[in-house]
Design a protein around this motif. Structure first.
Motif, short mmCIF file in Angstrom:
data_model
loop_
_atom_site.label_atom_id
_atom_site.label_comp_id
_atom_site.label_asym_id
_atom_site.label_seq_id
_atom_site.Cartn_x
_atom_site.Cartn_y
_atom_site.Cartn_z
N ASP A 11 0.85 -1.19 0.00
CA ASP A 11 0.00 0.00 0.00
C ASP A 11 0.88 1.24 0.00
OD1 ASP A 11 0.40 1.07 2.82
OD2 ASP A 11 -0.38 -0.92 3.30
N LEU A 12 0.27 2.37 -0.36
CA LEU A 12 1.03 3.60 -0.54
C LEU A 12 1.70 4.08 0.75
CD1 LEU A 12 -1.13 5.76 -2.98
CD2 LEU A 12 1.24 5.06 -3.30
N ALA A 13 0.97 4.00 1.83
CA ALA A 13 1.54 4.48 3.10
C ALA A 13 2.81 3.71 3.45
CB ALA A 13 0.50 4.35 4.21
N GLU A 14 2.76 2.40 3.26
CA GLU A 14 3.94 1.58 3.53
C GLU A 14 5.08 1.93 2.57
OE1 GLU A 14 5.24 -3.15 3.78
OE2 GLU A 14 3.23 -2.58 3.09
N ALA A 15 4.74 2.17 1.30
CA ALA A 15 5.76 2.51 0.31
C ALA A 15 6.46 3.81 0.68
CB ALA A 15 5.13 2.61 -1.07
N VAL A 16 5.69 4.81 1.12
CA VAL A 16 6.27 6.08 1.51
C VAL A 16 7.18 5.91 2.72
CG1 VAL A 16 5.74 8.38 2.42
CG2 VAL A 16 4.43 7.47 0.49
N ARG A 17 6.76 5.10 3.69
CA ARG A 17 7.62 4.85 4.86
C ARG A 17 8.92 4.17 4.43
NH1 ARG A 17 2.71 3.20 7.19
NH2 ARG A 17 3.29 0.99 6.93
N GLU A 18 8.82 3.17 3.58
CA GLU A 18 10.01 2.45 3.14
C GLU A 18 10.90 3.32 2.28
OE1 GLU A 18 11.08 -0.35 4.05
OE2 GLU A 18 9.38 -1.46 4.88
N GLY A 19 10.30 4.31 1.60
CA GLY A 19 11.06 5.16 0.70
C GLY A 19 11.72 6.35 1.37
N SER A 20 11.53 6.50 2.66
CA SER A 20 12.14 7.63 3.37
C SER A 20 13.63 7.35 3.60
CB SER A 20 11.44 7.86 4.71
OG SER A 20 11.61 6.73 5.55
N GLY A 21 14.38 8.41 3.75
CA GLY A 21 15.81 8.27 4.00
C GLY A 21 16.63 8.49 2.73
N GLU A 22 17.93 8.46 2.89
CA GLU A 22 18.82 8.68 1.76
C GLU A 22 19.18 7.36 1.08
OE1 GLU A 22 22.19 10.87 3.06
OE2 GLU A 22 21.02 12.60 3.75
N GLN A 23 19.61 7.48 -0.17
CA GLN A 23 20.06 6.32 -0.96
C GLN A 23 18.99 5.24 -1.08
OE1 GLN A 23 23.01 6.46 -2.61
NE2 GLN A 23 23.09 8.53 -1.77
N VAL A 24 17.74 5.71 -1.30
CA VAL A 24 16.61 4.79 -1.51
C VAL A 24 16.12 4.97 -2.93
CG1 VAL A 24 14.32 4.08 -0.73
CG2 VAL A 24 15.98 4.96 0.93
N ALA A 25 15.78 3.87 -3.59
CA ALA A 25 15.27 3.94 -4.96
C ALA A 25 13.98 3.15 -5.06
CB ALA A 25 16.29 3.39 -5.95
N TYR A 26 12.99 3.71 -5.76
CA TYR A 26 11.76 2.99 -6.07
C TYR A 26 11.97 2.18 -7.35
CZ TYR A 26 9.15 5.79 -2.65
OH TYR A 26 8.68 6.37 -1.50
N LEU A 27 11.52 0.95 -7.35
CA LEU A 27 11.66 0.06 -8.49
C LEU A 27 10.29 -0.29 -9.06
CD1 LEU A 27 13.34 -1.95 -10.27
CD2 LEU A 27 12.92 -3.66 -8.48
N ALA A 28 10.09 -0.05 -10.36
CA ALA A 28 8.86 -0.46 -11.04
C ALA A 28 9.25 -1.43 -12.15
CB ALA A 28 8.12 0.77 -11.57
N GLY A 29 9.25 -0.97 -13.42
CA GLY A 29 9.66 -1.86 -14.50
C GLY A 29 11.13 -2.20 -14.48
N GLY A 30 11.94 -1.27 -13.96
CA GLY A 30 13.37 -1.53 -13.81
C GLY A 30 14.17 -1.39 -15.08
N THR A 31 13.57 -0.92 -16.18
CA THR A 31 14.28 -0.89 -17.45
C THR A 31 15.42 0.12 -17.47
OG1 THR A 31 12.68 0.67 -18.37
CG2 THR A 31 12.25 -1.67 -18.74
N ASN A 203 14.44 16.45 -11.34
CA ASN A 203 13.06 16.90 -11.25
C ASN A 203 12.83 17.59 -9.91
OD1 ASN A 203 12.54 14.75 -9.30
ND2 ASN A 203 12.60 13.37 -11.06
N THR A 204 11.58 17.96 -9.65
CA THR A 204 11.25 18.70 -8.44
C THR A 204 10.62 17.82 -7.37
OG1 THR A 204 9.16 19.37 -9.48
CG2 THR A 204 11.01 20.89 -9.65
N LEU A 205 10.77 16.50 -7.51
CA LEU A 205 10.31 15.61 -6.44
C LEU A 205 11.09 15.87 -5.16
CD1 LEU A 205 9.98 12.14 -8.24
CD2 LEU A 205 8.12 13.54 -7.33
N ARG A 206 10.39 15.80 -4.03
CA ARG A 206 11.05 15.89 -2.74
C ARG A 206 11.55 14.51 -2.33
NH1 ARG A 206 5.81 19.19 -0.52
NH2 ARG A 206 6.25 21.17 -1.59
N PRO A 207 12.53 14.43 -1.45
CA PRO A 207 13.04 13.11 -1.04
C PRO A 207 11.92 12.19 -0.56
CG PRO A 207 14.48 14.84 -0.22
CD PRO A 207 13.28 15.53 -0.81
N GLY A 208 11.89 10.99 -1.09
CA GLY A 208 10.90 10.00 -0.68
C GLY A 208 9.57 10.09 -1.40
N GLU A 209 9.35 11.14 -2.20
CA GLU A 209 8.08 11.26 -2.91
C GLU A 209 8.00 10.23 -4.04
OE1 GLU A 209 6.00 15.57 -2.54
OE2 GLU A 209 7.60 15.42 -4.03
#
Length: 337
Positions: A11-31, A203-209
């Motif tokens: 779920d989104l809330a969990e994803a945002v929690r996991e995505g907080s902090g430095e040196q974190v990357a979100y993975l989707a298609g991974g291409t 881009n103008t994304l904030r950390p963890g967004e």
């Protein structure tokens, strides 16, 4: 590739929690991300796999447009009947990019967030301010045939590689994001950045967004449009110059027009003053040439890419002619119409 922690939220809330902090990357298609990790260009200490999030739908908005889920694939988006009927410019731009296999895996959110294909960014043995701030820009004065002619800085002359993003800029889309501070909507013109003195920020994304969707406005431009992409080969090549045009004609006069360029800057390139001079005029080559001059004002080559300036001028005029005639560039028969 370095060792990293892995999380797969549902779920989104969990994803945002996991995505907080430095040196974190979100993975989707991974291409793009997986390639960067293999080359040690991207070195996240935690990878958050978001493929289980409910973000793959394409649905109508209350305003009368379409919302493209961040996890809908490029293929699903390009061939969606509503996109093809109402936003064919977007479908055409997506089909101009990559290969069918990559489009089957790549997601909408990942597409607009992909990193530059600058040679120096990918080669960890060369200097690159985008990859390692403070090293300098290796492309300046060196091999820079694919690099930017607009919006550059002494820190970076890289270009944004997305075809889809160029069409989204012309359509005035909006990007929906969520993060620790809540949800927000970013106009597409404000989403990507020019390099300035912080070229590592794409881009103008904030950390963890996290991008959750892309909204297309009610205006459809379903008749007079074109996406023209000029490249070194007709398949699996990034644009040297690309042009997205969305136009509306009334009594053989231009009532509205949007022009966005790809392959020439750190972000999709638009100048509303270039579009404004076309309003109310007959669609002809002379008027299109004037718009091209305004759109390219200040363009500067870096030596090996000087050819991009006259190429872009001619491409803008040709794409405008295609749009005005209602004969958009085909992405299957790629000879210029």
């Amino acid at each position: 590739m370095i060792r990293f922690d892995y999380a797969r939220p549902t779920d989104l809330a969990e994803a945002v929690r996991e995505g907080s902090g430095e040196q974190v990357a979100y993975l989707a298609g991974g291409t793009n991300l997986v390639d960067l990790m293999k080359e040690n260009v991207a070195r996240p200490t935690r990878v958050v796999d978001i493929t289980r999030l409910p973000l793959a739908d394409i649905q109508e908005t209350e305003a009368g447009g379409l919302r493209l889920g961040a996890l809908a694939t490029n293929t699903e988006t390009a061939y969606d009947e509503r996109v093809r009927a109402r936003y064919p410019l977007l479908s055409s731009a997506i089909l101009a990019g990559a290969t069918a296999q990559l489009r089957n895996a790549a997601t909408n959110g990942g597409n607009i967030n992909q990193r530059t294909r600058c040679y120096y960014f990918y080669d960890v043995g060369t200097p690159c301010n985008k990859r390692a701030p403070g090293q300098g820009c290796g492309a300046l004065g060196e091999v820079n045939r694919i690099h930017a002619i607009l919006g550059t800085s002494p820190q970076c002359i890289a270009t944004h590689p997305s075809d889809m993003a160029v069409a989204l800029a012309a359509l005035k889309a909006e990007v929906r994001v969520t993060g620790a501070e809540g949800d927000r909507v970013i106009p597409f013109s404000d989403y990507h950045r020019l390099p300035s003195d912080e070229p590592w920020r794409d881009n103008t994304l904030r950390p963890g967004e996290l991008v959750t969707g892309i909204d297309l406005p009610p205006e459809e431009f379903s008749t007079n449009y074109s996406y023209l992409k000029l490249r070194d080969r007709l398949s699996y090549a990034f644009a040297l110059v690309s042009v997205a045009v969305a136009m509306r004609l009334e009594e053989n006069r231009i009532a509205e027009v949007r022009i966005a360029l790809g392959g020439v800057a750190h972000k999709p390139w638009r100048r509303e003053e270039a579009e404004d001079i076309l309003l109310g005029v007959s669609p002809d080559r002379e008027a299109f040439g004037r718009a091209a001059e305004v759109l390219l004002d200040g363009a500067k080559g870096q030596g090996a890419n000087d050819f991009k300036i006259p190429m872009a001028r001619k491409a803008i005029v040709r794409a405008l002619e295609q749009a005005a005639a209602g004969t958009p560039q085909s992405q299957t028969d790629k000879r210029i119409a």
